[in-house]
Enzyme design. Structure first.
Site, short mmCIF file in Angstrom:
data_model
loop_
_atom_site.label_atom_id
_atom_site.label_comp_id
_atom_site.label_asym_id
_atom_site.label_seq_id
_atom_site.Cartn_x
_atom_site.Cartn_y
_atom_site.Cartn_z
N GLY A 6 8.95 -5.05 -8.62
CA GLY A 6 9.79 -3.94 -9.07
C GLY A 6 11.27 -4.26 -8.89
N GLY A 58 0.80 -1.22 0.00
CA GLY A 58 0.00 0.00 0.00
C GLY A 58 0.84 1.27 0.00
N HIS A 63 4.15 1.51 -8.12
CA HIS A 63 3.20 0.41 -8.01
C HIS A 63 2.28 0.38 -9.24
CE1 HIS A 63 3.87 1.35 -3.57
NE2 HIS A 63 4.19 0.08 -3.62
P1 AMP Z 1 6.01 -2.37 -1.57
O1 AMP Z 1 4.61 -1.84 -1.47
O2 AMP Z 1 7.05 -1.38 -1.21
O3 AMP Z 1 6.18 -3.71 -0.91
O4 AMP Z 1 6.25 -2.64 -3.12
C1 AMP Z 1 5.38 -3.45 -3.86
C2 AMP Z 1 6.01 -3.69 -5.20
O5 AMP Z 1 6.20 -2.45 -5.88
C3 AMP Z 1 7.40 -4.36 -5.09
O6 AMP Z 1 7.52 -5.32 -6.13
C4 AMP Z 1 8.32 -3.19 -5.30
O7 AMP Z 1 9.58 -3.56 -5.83
C5 AMP Z 1 7.53 -2.37 -6.32
N1 AMP Z 1 8.01 -0.98 -6.33
C6 AMP Z 1 8.12 -0.15 -5.26
N2 AMP Z 1 8.64 1.04 -5.65
C7 AMP Z 1 8.87 0.94 -6.97
C8 AMP Z 1 9.43 1.83 -7.95
N3 AMP Z 1 9.85 3.06 -7.64
N4 AMP Z 1 9.52 1.39 -9.23
C9 AMP Z 1 9.11 0.14 -9.56
N5 AMP Z 1 8.58 -0.74 -8.69
C10 AMP Z 1 8.46 -0.35 -7.41
#
Ligand code: AMP
Length: 279
Positions: A147, A30, A36
């Site tokens: 990501g 979130g 995301h």
């Molecule tokens: P998180 O909510 O931080 O657990 O991230 C969820 C997904 O979004 C994970 O696969 C992250 O690597 C991806 N993600 C977060 N920030 C970025 C970004 N700046 N660029 C690309 N993917 C991202």
């Protein structure tokens, strides 16, 4: 967008839907941003139905303050997901809903989980693997999108899926940055404006490394980068590692693929970024 708060309701919906249709899955914690949303878009482009999950997974936090301060913006998240026509959101009503059918497992991760985030955030990847395995078992997607910002996490999940023989294609998606170069992150919301400016040194240092590396010894460049980071941040590490194995290196060889990884804290907020290195 359909929103499910229990895995049973989600599973029965997906069972009715998914015969002969492909499902894409984007797990998140979130506080959504354009990074995301790029994963949701990639899934929408590739598959018939896109499922996103929002779950701040307690088992992957190794610092209670980080867990307690993690930003929660559910109403804005739902609006953002609707703006990119995400089809389904799994928003579990409790950690128990996610973990209720857990069967303990262990797999060989080798050096992948021993370096960088594995070394500095003890237990973090065990928690990540536990939750991602459960979510993949609930959603049973054809493709799951991660990501490359969390490159080590992506490598660990790919390894887990291979070792467990799970039938899902793990797709790595490019890092989305602000115009300034700062990698988008839910934790950026915790930075003051001044700290956000300081944080630019992280991407600048990565770019400088990318532009200046050559075949041979890189220890001096790494030390120079660390000194530069120390002007504005408290760096935890600056590591150059082989892209495939994540084995840290101090010498670069021709025709191998590398990435440079930085973790640095600013005002108590832990920021992570990485970049591909060409020699
Ligand atoms: P998180 O909510 O931080 O657990 O991230 C969820 C997904 O979004 C994970 O696969 C992250 O690597 C991806 N993600 C977060 N920030 C970025 C970004 N700046 N660029 C690309 N993917 C991202």
């Amino acid at each position: 967008m359909k929103v499910f708060s229990t895995q049973d309701e989600l599973k029965s919906f997906l069972q009715r839907f998914s015969t002969n249709k492909s499902v894409g899955f984007v797990p998140t914690m979130g506080a959504l941003h354009a990074g995301h949303l790029s994963l949701i878009r990639a899934s929408k482009a590739d598959t018939d139905l896109t499922v996103c999950s929002i779950f701040v997974n307690p088992t992957q936090f190794n610092e209670s303050a980080d867990f307690e301060n993690y930003p929660i913006t559910i109403d804005a998240d739902i609006e953002l997901l609707e703006s990119v026509s995400c089809d389904v959101l799994y928003l579990p009503n409790s950690p128990e809903d996610v973990y209720k059918n857990e069967v303990p497992f262990s797999i060989e991760t080798g050096v992948l989980s021993e370096v960088m985030e594995g070394k500095n955030r003890l237990g973090h990847f065990d928690g990540v693997m536990r939750v991602v395995k459960l979510l993949l078992e609930i959603v049973e997607p054809d493709k799951a999108y991660f990501g490359l910002k969390d490159f080590q996490q992506y490598a660990i999940i790919k390894n887990m899926v291979d070792k467990l023989g799970m039938k899902v294609d793990v797709v790595g998606c490019p890092i989305i940055r602000e115009e300034s170069g700062l990698a988008m992150s839910s934790r950026n919301a915790l930075l003051s404006n001044t700290d956000k400016k300081k944080a630019l040194i992280i991407y600048q240092t990565l770019k400088e490394l990318q532009n200046s590396v050559e075949v041979g010894e890189v220890s001096d460049l790494i030390n120079k980068g660390l000194e530069q980071l120390k002007q504005y941040t408290e760096p935890e590490y600056l590591t150059i590692a082989e892209s495939d194995t994540l084995q840290p290196v101090s010498r670069l060889e021709q025709e191998k693929k590398y990435r440079a990884f930085i973790v640095a804290r600013i005002g108590g907020v832990r920021l992570i970024d990485n970049i591909e290195i060409f020699v």
